[in-house]
Each structure stands twice: as C-alpha cells, then as structure tokens.
Design a protein around this motif. Structure first.
Motif, mmCIF file in Angstrom:
data_model
loop_
_atom_site.group_PDB
_atom_site.id
_atom_site.type_symbol
_atom_site.label_atom_id
_atom_site.label_comp_id
_atom_site.label_asym_id
_atom_site.label_seq_id
_atom_site.Cartn_x
_atom_site.Cartn_y
_atom_site.Cartn_z
ATOM 1 N N LYS A 93 43.464 0.871 89.646
ATOM 2 C CA LYS A 93 44.276 0.214 90.662
ATOM 3 C C LYS A 93 43.698 0.432 92.050
ATOM 4 O O LYS A 93 44.252 -0.040 93.034
ATOM 5 N N PHE A 94 42.582 1.151 92.120
ATOM 6 C CA PHE A 94 42.094 1.611 93.419
ATOM 7 C C PHE A 94 40.734 1.046 93.812
ATOM 8 O O PHE A 94 39.974 0.581 92.972
ATOM 9 N N PHE A 95 40.477 1.130 95.100
ATOM 10 C CA PHE A 95 39.148 0.936 95.649
ATOM 11 C C PHE A 95 38.633 2.289 96.131
ATOM 12 O O PHE A 95 39.409 3.091 96.656
ATOM 13 N N ILE A 96 37.341 2.519 95.961
ATOM 14 C CA ILE A 96 36.718 3.688 96.585
ATOM 15 C C ILE A 96 35.561 3.168 97.427
ATOM 16 O O ILE A 96 34.677 2.466 96.920
ATOM 17 N N GLN A 97 35.614 3.465 98.705
ATOM 18 C CA GLN A 97 34.690 2.849 99.652
ATOM 19 C C GLN A 97 34.098 3.898 100.586
ATOM 20 O O GLN A 97 34.771 4.858 100.970
ATOM 21 N N ALA A 98 32.829 3.697 100.963
ATOM 22 C CA ALA A 98 32.159 4.584 101.912
ATOM 23 C C ALA A 98 32.567 4.208 103.332
ATOM 24 O O ALA A 98 32.501 3.042 103.719
ATOM 25 N N LEU A 99 33.023 5.194 104.100
ATOM 26 C CA LEU A 99 33.371 4.949 105.500
ATOM 27 C C LEU A 99 32.225 5.332 106.425
ATOM 28 O O LEU A 99 32.260 5.069 107.626
ATOM 29 N N GLU A 100 31.216 5.998 105.848
ATOM 30 C CA GLU A 100 29.982 6.333 106.566
ATOM 31 C C GLU A 100 28.856 6.212 105.539
ATOM 32 O O GLU A 100 29.122 6.126 104.341
ATOM 33 N N ASP A 101 27.611 6.243 106.001
ATOM 34 C CA ASP A 101 26.517 6.338 105.035
ATOM 35 C C ASP A 101 26.704 7.629 104.246
ATOM 36 O O ASP A 101 26.991 8.670 104.817
ATOM 37 N N CYS A 102 26.560 7.526 102.931
ATOM 38 C CA CYS A 102 26.915 8.663 102.075
ATOM 39 C C CYS A 102 25.804 9.044 101.103
ATOM 40 O O CYS A 102 25.011 8.193 100.679
ATOM 41 N N THR A 103 25.785 10.325 100.776
ATOM 42 C CA THR A 103 25.030 10.796 99.616
ATOM 43 C C THR A 103 26.036 11.327 98.609
ATOM 44 O O THR A 103 26.836 12.205 98.922
ATOM 45 N N ILE A 104 25.977 10.765 97.414
ATOM 46 C CA ILE A 104 26.991 11.021 96.391
ATOM 47 C C ILE A 104 26.335 11.513 95.108
ATOM 48 O O ILE A 104 25.284 10.996 94.712
ATOM 49 N N LYS A 105 26.937 12.526 94.485
ATOM 50 C CA LYS A 105 26.539 12.908 93.123
ATOM 51 C C LYS A 105 27.530 12.308 92.151
ATOM 52 O O LYS A 105 28.747 12.374 92.366
ATOM 53 N N LEU A 106 27.005 11.729 91.078
ATOM 54 C CA LEU A 106 27.876 11.122 90.072
ATOM 55 C C LEU A 106 28.136 12.115 88.947
ATOM 56 O O LEU A 106 27.203 12.640 88.351
ATOM 57 N N ILE A 107 29.399 12.366 88.669
ATOM 58 C CA ILE A 107 29.777 13.317 87.624
ATOM 59 C C ILE A 107 30.443 12.562 86.495
ATOM 60 O O ILE A 107 31.434 11.866 86.716
ATOM 61 N N ASP A 108 29.908 12.670 85.315
ATOM 62 C CA ASP A 108 30.588 12.108 84.147
ATOM 63 C C ASP A 108 30.578 13.140 83.021
ATOM 64 O O ASP A 108 30.070 14.246 83.189
ATOM 65 N N ASP A 109 31.143 12.752 81.883
ATOM 66 C CA ASP A 109 31.254 13.682 80.763
ATOM 67 C C ASP A 109 29.919 14.281 80.360
ATOM 68 O O ASP A 109 29.829 15.476 80.087
ATOM 69 N N SER A 110 28.874 13.445 80.330
ATOM 70 C CA SER A 110 27.593 13.954 79.841
ATOM 71 C C SER A 110 27.066 15.037 80.786
ATOM 72 O O SER A 110 26.523 16.048 80.344
ATOM 73 N N LEU A 111 27.290 14.851 82.088
ATOM 74 C CA LEU A 111 26.859 15.882 83.037
ATOM 75 C C LEU A 111 27.689 17.147 82.870
ATOM 76 O O LEU A 111 27.155 18.266 82.886
ATOM 77 N N VAL A 112 28.987 16.956 82.691
ATOM 78 C CA VAL A 112 29.865 18.113 82.493
ATOM 79 C C VAL A 112 29.411 18.906 81.282
ATOM 80 O O VAL A 112 29.319 20.139 81.316
ATOM 81 N N ARG A 113 29.099 18.190 80.206
ATOM 82 C CA ARG A 113 28.626 18.879 78.997
ATOM 83 C C ARG A 113 27.325 19.626 79.264
ATOM 84 O O ARG A 113 27.157 20.778 78.861
ATOM 85 N N LEU A 114 26.415 18.966 79.987
ATOM 86 C CA LEU A 114 25.115 19.557 80.301
ATOM 87 C C LEU A 114 25.278 20.858 81.087
ATOM 88 O O LEU A 114 24.655 21.882 80.760
ATOM 89 N N ILE A 115 26.108 20.798 82.119
ATOM 90 C CA ILE A 115 26.306 21.994 82.946
ATOM 91 C C ILE A 115 27.013 23.083 82.146
ATOM 92 O O ILE A 115 26.675 24.267 82.233
ATOM 93 N N SER A 116 27.989 22.667 81.328
ATOM 94 C CA SER A 116 28.751 23.640 80.555
ATOM 95 C C SER A 116 27.871 24.421 79.584
ATOM 96 O O SER A 116 28.103 25.604 79.332
ATOM 97 N N GLU A 117 26.846 23.747 79.039
ATOM 98 C CA GLU A 117 25.922 24.448 78.137
ATOM 99 C C GLU A 117 25.214 25.576 78.869
ATOM 100 O O GLU A 117 25.029 26.666 78.344
ATOM 101 N N LYS A 118 24.815 25.275 80.097
ATOM 102 C CA LYS A 118 24.080 26.260 80.900
ATOM 103 C C LYS A 118 25.024 27.331 81.438
ATOM 104 O O LYS A 118 24.693 28.512 81.447
ATOM 105 N N VAL A 119 26.186 26.900 81.916
ATOM 106 C CA VAL A 119 27.158 27.818 82.522
ATOM 107 C C VAL A 119 28.513 27.632 81.869
ATOM 108 O O VAL A 119 29.297 26.776 82.277
#
Lengths: 200, 200
Positions: A93-119
């Motif tokens: 139902k939402f919009f997500i918009q940059a109000l300034e130039d942005c640097t963003i990291k994308l987090i999804d399940d596969s990344l969560v799993r990857l990090i969880s294996e390490k930590v």
DNA sequence: CGCCGAGTTGAACTGAATCAAGAAACGTGG
DNA sequence: CCACGTTTCTTGATTCAGTTCAACTCGGCG
C-alpha cells in the motif's frame, strides 16, 4: 553528511569484526539512487528491506482523496521496508522514495541466511529489529491517539532531530498528520512561548 | 459463546494432530479470570502473550489527562500482548483487562521453545504471528491518519463484527479515538443513510 | 416503583482544515 | 552574479469535524 555503512551497523551490534563480516557483505546488493527515485510503488510487491547508508528515504501512502501520508522517514542507519508486503508476498500500500541521493543496502531472506551462517547471533538481532519496528509503530499509534499537534511535533524533533532541516516542512506536516499551515502555526506558537519564557 | 482452545488454534495452523500436541500443551499455564480483572497494569513488566480461549480482553493506555485509549480488543482466538515490554523487558505503558469472564493461555519463551521442539514449523508460525501483529498496527496507523470517524467505525465493524454487541459503546468510541457522543451521532447518520437508500 | 448507568440529542465551542493571498527562499539559466 | 520562475512558508479569514457540557430518554434491576 553522515555515512553509516551496513558493515558498521552490524559490527557495532554483533560480536564480529569487519574483516570477518565483509566477505559476506560483499555479496549484498547495493543501490545508488538519485533524489526523488522510487524504491517501491503502491501495488508492487516489496522484495527487500532497505538499509540507508547515506541519504534519506520516506515511506508514504496515498488516501482515497489522493493525499499523501508519510508513515516514516529513513535517515542514515535506519531500515525502511514494508514488512507486511515482504513477508506475506502481497502488493504494497506504500511508496518508498528517496528524498536525497542515497546509498542503500538491499536486505532479503537470502542475505539474512548468509549472514546468519557466519554470525548465528544475527538471527536474534533480526528479531530485535522486528521488535524495534513494533515499538516504533506502537508509539506512532499512541501519539496519533492521544497527543495534540504540538506534542506530536515536539516528539518528532526528539525522534528525528535533523529531519526538519533536510526536508520541506510540508513533509513533516504530512508525517504528523496535520496541514502544512497548521505546522507553521504550531512552530510560531512554540517560538512565542520560548520568547516569553526567556523575557519574563 | 465461542471457545477456541489454544490446541485447536495451533493444530489448524500447523501440521500436527491434537493427540501429539496436547501432551506439550498440558504444561502451558492457564488462567481463569473474572470480568474486570487485570492481566497487566501500567508500569508492570509484561511476562506473557495472552491467548484468549474464551471471553474478551482489551488493551488500553491512559494519556496525560487520564483519558483511556483502547489499543486493541482480544476476542476468542486472538493474542493480546505488549510485545515491546516482553521483548525488551521494560515496564509497560498499557493495561490489559478482561471485559468478560475469560479463559486465557499464557505464552512465554519457555512454552515457545517447548512447542518448537515438538513442532519445528512453530518457529515460522511464530514469526508469522509477529508479522500479523505488524500488519494490524500498520492498518491502525493508516486508519488514524487518513480515515474519518465514520470510515474508522465501518472498518471496526468489519474487523470485529461482534464486539459492538459485547461491550459498551463508550469503549468502541475509545478504540476509534472519538468521543462517545460522536460515535452515537456517526451511527445515527449511518442509520439515516441506510434508510434513505432503502426508500428511494 | 424508583434508581442508575448507557445512550441520545442539542447547543456552544475549539483545534485544525481549507481557501486565498502574499512573502521569502531557492536554484537554474542567461 | 543577477534575474526569474518555482516552490515553500506564512498569515488571515472562513469552515468543519469532532469535543464538551448539559439535559433528557430508555431499559434493566434491586
């Protein structure tokens, strides 16, 4: 302007060193977006949580009259997401918009799993983030139900000290759930109160 | 009056039979409380999530003027909790009170662990419950920000079809964030609209 | 029967929205 | 570096949704 890398965010909250973590994080997708770009639009399925390393996001919705309502701001170090859409795989139902130039990291399940294996403790940290989100939503509800416009404005400044300086006042008004003119008057009243306090 | 046991709630959402589950659940603490009893009061730490098997709970807060604001109702089959207080082990801002005689199951970490050992998919189910909660909070915010009193009332009836019949109107008004007199007028207007629709 | 809490109705009031106009700030191109 | 147009902010006047206060109705229950 601040720059809080995802790596710093994690190493300062988990017991792991940057050198151990960074090989994993190198696989995380990044995004550079310009001011005004959309990371999510109404009707799309939200695929990621967005960690803001640099810049500023807003999450907002349109009501039936086409009016914008800002749900939250995401400055450096914050995570913005439509968790409902991600988790239930439903149109947002939402919009997500940059109000300034942005640097963003994308987090999804596969990344969560990857990090969880390490930590392994990242699993718990993730749960903590979820509860932080719940806390934020709950506070929002309390404020909307029981605070006046002026009280909400003061809470807003406490929560996001610098955002008034980074976005047009209209957007703060939209977050507070009041008209821009009303915010202007609230600020005027507060300024007068302070003046009187200092000179009596 | 309905009676949705915790066992039924779990077996209909997880792939496990009652006979496998019930030995584990027999260890779950239960609570029988009378109308008006408090399961949580402001300032206390919330130790449990409350699953309502029978009866009706309300979660509410007091504002600075002493006015009550109902955050949510918990009829049969719902879970009521201050997750913020439970997770962060902090004093709660809320009251949780029985509006009818209730049968309640108490859910805490140890029970979650116990069930998870028996039914591994309960871990995921629990995450789903958390996201359901987030969804509910998000909808509440959207409604408070962009709906009129009348629209909120109609949404309320859709969400809790029978609660209007089980609690004094004052409480519904408190949930909607309006004065009892206003709710009375909203209902009157709706009744008139329906009358006109049927007779033209 | 008479009381009592819940709900309704009316009238005046209020915080905030809306509409309209003007002032200030801002950035973009000449 | 200034000029211009656009966006943002302020201020005033009016309107409106919902509140507040007070009086009254109704249905149950001792």
């Amino acid at each position: 302007m601040k720059n809080l890398t995802f790596s710093t965010f994690l190493t300062s909250n988990l017991s792991i060193t940057p050198s151990d973590l960074d090989p994993v994080l190198s696989k995380a997708k990044s995004l550079e977006v310009r001011k005004d770009a959309f990371l999510l639009q109404e009707g799309e399925k939200c695929k990621y949580s967005f960690y803001v390393e640099k810049g500023l996001l807003r999450q907002y919705m349109l009501d039936t009259k086409g009016k914008e309502h800002i749900i939250s701001f995401g400055p450096e170090g914050w995570i913005i997401s439509d968790r409902e859409s991600v988790f239930f795989n439903q149109p947002s139902k939402f919009f997500i918009q940059a109000l300034e130039d942005c640097t963003i990291k994308l987090i999804d399940d596969s990344l969560v799993r990857l990090i969880s294996e390490k930590v392994p403790s990242f699993v718990d940290f993730n749960t903590r983030l979820l509860h932080n989100h719940i806390r934020a939503l709950q506070n929002r509800i309390i404020q909307l139900m029981s605070y006046t416009a002026e009280e909400r404005y003061l809470e807003f400044i406490a929560l996001y000290p610098d955002i008034m300086l980074r976005v047009p006042q209209t957007m703060v008004a939209s977050y507070l759930g009041i008209a821009p003119e009303s915010l202007s008057r609230v600020r005027k009243d507060l300024a007068n109160k302070n003046f009187n306090k200092k000179h009596t």
